[in-house]
Design a protein around this motif. Structure first.
Motif, short mmCIF file in Angstrom:
data_model
loop_
_atom_site.label_atom_id
_atom_site.label_comp_id
_atom_site.label_asym_id
_atom_site.label_seq_id
_atom_site.Cartn_x
_atom_site.Cartn_y
_atom_site.Cartn_z
N THR A 142 0.85 -1.21 0.00
CA THR A 142 0.00 0.00 0.00
C THR A 142 0.88 1.26 0.00
OG1 THR A 142 -0.20 -0.21 2.40
CG2 THR A 142 -2.03 -1.07 1.07
N ASN A 143 2.10 1.17 0.54
CA ASN A 143 3.00 2.33 0.47
C ASN A 143 3.32 2.68 -0.99
OD1 ASN A 143 3.17 2.29 3.33
ND2 ASN A 143 5.25 3.08 3.23
N GLN A 145 -1.24 -8.08 0.74
CA GLN A 145 -0.10 -7.49 0.04
C GLN A 145 0.83 -8.62 -0.41
OE1 GLN A 145 0.97 -3.27 1.95
NE2 GLN A 145 1.27 -4.92 3.40
N GLY A 193 4.52 -6.80 0.94
CA GLY A 193 4.49 -5.95 2.13
C GLY A 193 5.91 -5.84 2.66
N ARG A 194 6.29 -4.65 3.11
CA ARG A 194 7.67 -4.51 3.58
C ARG A 194 7.76 -3.77 4.91
NH1 ARG A 194 7.44 -0.83 -0.82
NH2 ARG A 194 7.68 1.31 -0.07
N PHE A 203 -2.42 -0.89 5.64
CA PHE A 203 -2.85 0.36 5.00
C PHE A 203 -1.78 1.45 5.10
CE2 PHE A 203 -4.02 3.14 8.62
CZ PHE A 203 -4.03 2.22 9.66
N LYS A 257 5.38 -8.81 18.94
CA LYS A 257 4.97 -7.73 18.03
C LYS A 257 3.59 -8.00 17.45
CE LYS A 257 6.97 -5.27 14.08
NZ LYS A 257 8.26 -4.71 13.66
N GLY A 279 3.29 -2.89 13.29
CA GLY A 279 4.51 -2.17 12.94
C GLY A 279 4.17 -0.97 12.06
N GLY A 322 0.77 -1.75 9.68
CA GLY A 322 0.34 -3.13 9.60
C GLY A 322 -0.07 -3.62 10.98
N LEU A 334 8.39 -16.68 12.81
CA LEU A 334 7.86 -15.49 13.48
C LEU A 334 7.02 -15.83 14.71
CD1 LEU A 334 6.66 -13.04 10.66
CD2 LEU A 334 8.73 -12.96 12.02
C1 BT5 Z 1 7.92 -2.77 10.51
O1 BT5 Z 1 9.19 -2.99 10.02
O2 BT5 Z 1 7.51 -3.16 11.58
C2 BT5 Z 1 7.00 -1.98 9.57
C3 BT5 Z 1 5.82 -2.78 9.08
C4 BT5 Z 1 4.90 -1.95 8.22
C5 BT5 Z 1 3.90 -2.79 7.48
C6 BT5 Z 1 2.88 -1.94 6.75
S1 BT5 Z 1 1.56 -2.86 6.12
C7 BT5 Z 1 1.00 -1.53 5.18
C8 BT5 Z 1 2.24 -0.83 4.64
N1 BT5 Z 1 2.66 -1.40 3.38
C9 BT5 Z 1 3.86 -2.00 3.46
O3 BT5 Z 1 4.45 -2.59 2.52
N2 BT5 Z 1 4.34 -1.88 4.72
C10 BT5 Z 1 3.42 -1.13 5.57
P1 BT5 Z 1 10.40 -3.63 10.83
O4 BT5 Z 1 10.56 -2.97 12.15
O5 BT5 Z 1 11.53 -3.61 9.87
O6 BT5 Z 1 9.94 -5.12 11.11
C11 BT5 Z 1 9.98 -6.11 10.11
C12 BT5 Z 1 10.16 -7.47 10.81
O7 BT5 Z 1 8.96 -7.82 11.52
C13 BT5 Z 1 10.39 -8.61 9.83
O8 BT5 Z 1 11.75 -8.75 9.53
C14 BT5 Z 1 9.86 -9.83 10.60
O9 BT5 Z 1 10.81 -10.30 11.55
C15 BT5 Z 1 8.71 -9.23 11.41
N3 BT5 Z 1 7.40 -9.40 10.75
C16 BT5 Z 1 7.12 -9.58 9.44
N4 BT5 Z 1 5.79 -9.65 9.23
C17 BT5 Z 1 5.21 -9.53 10.46
C18 BT5 Z 1 3.87 -9.51 10.90
N5 BT5 Z 1 2.82 -9.59 10.07
N6 BT5 Z 1 3.67 -9.35 12.24
C19 BT5 Z 1 4.68 -9.24 13.11
N7 BT5 Z 1 5.97 -9.25 12.74
C20 BT5 Z 1 6.23 -9.39 11.44
#
Ligand code: BT5
Length: 240
Positions: free
Chosen positions: A8-9, A31, A34-35, A52, A102, A105, A125, A139
């Protein structure tokens, strides 16, 4: 609203490029790319969470952009508490935890000129209704969902509406220059302040005690050598 998109970004970035006004919000049910920060993957299974992004054009200096991550974290924590009765904790800068795991994020992507923010894309997310089996095995120890924590499904539309209204409120506080009040609320709900932490910033690792937030939203760390260091990004590990 998309059934499925890459991220979504990315959708918001395209809209921003076409000149849409700030405040536009894009949700996706799923997504495919998703990142998280630093290109990390964010798993976003269909209809299980809130995935979102919001476009903002705040009148801020680039170094104040962390204020928005802080504002989003307080808004998210308040909304989750109000809708579920759970007590989420904030881990600086961008994580929401429940019981140390978590549950949400935030990804703040900025484009700026030298002294002014042009736009900020706030990606949020929230793991709402995933079961443990729907998280990848690697995870499961570190992530959870609102459904796992409450033991019952949580309404995604109600939670989305609440998050957006809380975000609106905190964004207005920032635009009115009232970041300090927000920072106090943030510190009260924060799992990081007062704790021994290790922070990985690129290839560098610092240890110390997280003391406070400064006026830009950066973390003030008392290092193990006694210096006060200002940290504006990185990965925090809470010790003990
Ligand atoms: C974050 O990054 O926590 C930011 C997440 C943002 C997601 C939203 S969804 C809508 C929008 N569109 C996108 O593409 N992104 C945003 P960070 O602190 O770097 O944490 C990432 C790490 O969290 C990963 O390396 C995993 O270890 C863990 N992870 C991945 N998916 C997860 C989930 N659904 N729930 C909890 N942890 C997760």
């Amino acid at each position: 609203m998309f059934e499925k998109t890459s991220s979504t970004n990315d959708v918001i970035e395209k809209l921003a490029h076409d000149g849409v006004k700030e405040g536009v919000v894009v949700f996706a049910e799923a997504q495919t790319k998703g990142r998280g920060r630093l290109g990390r993957k964010w798993i976003s299974p269909a209809r299980k969470g809130l995935w979102f992004s919001v476009l903002l054009r705040p009148d801020l200096r680039p170094q104040e952009a962390t204020q928005l991550t802080v504002a989003s974290a307080t808004a998210l924590a308040r909304a989750i508490k109000a809708e579920t009765g759970l007590s989420p904790e904030i881990k600086w800068p961008n994580d929401i935890l429940i019981g140390g795991k978590k549950v949400a994020g935030i990804l703040t992507e900025m484009s700026a000129e030298l002294d002014r923010v042009k736009q900020i894309i706030l990606g949020i997310g929230v793991d709402v209704n995933l079961t443990a089996a729907e998280f990848p095995p690697e995870l499961r120890k570190q992530a959870t969902s609102l459904r796992i924590e409450t033991g019952k499904p949580v309404s995604r539309p109600d939670l989305a509406a609440r998050i957006l209204s809380e975000l609106d409120r905190d964004y207005a506080r920032i635009c009115d220059g009232k970041f300090e009040a927000l920072a106090d609320e943030w510190e009260a709900g924060c799992a990081t302040i007062g704790r021994e932490v290790t922070i990985q910033i690129g290839g560098r690792r610092v240890r110390g005690t997280a003391e406070a937030l400064d006026e830009d939203g950066a973390l003030l760390l008392r290092t193990e050598h006694g210096h006060l260091e200002r940290i504006s990004g990185g990965d925090v590990t809470l010790e003990k």
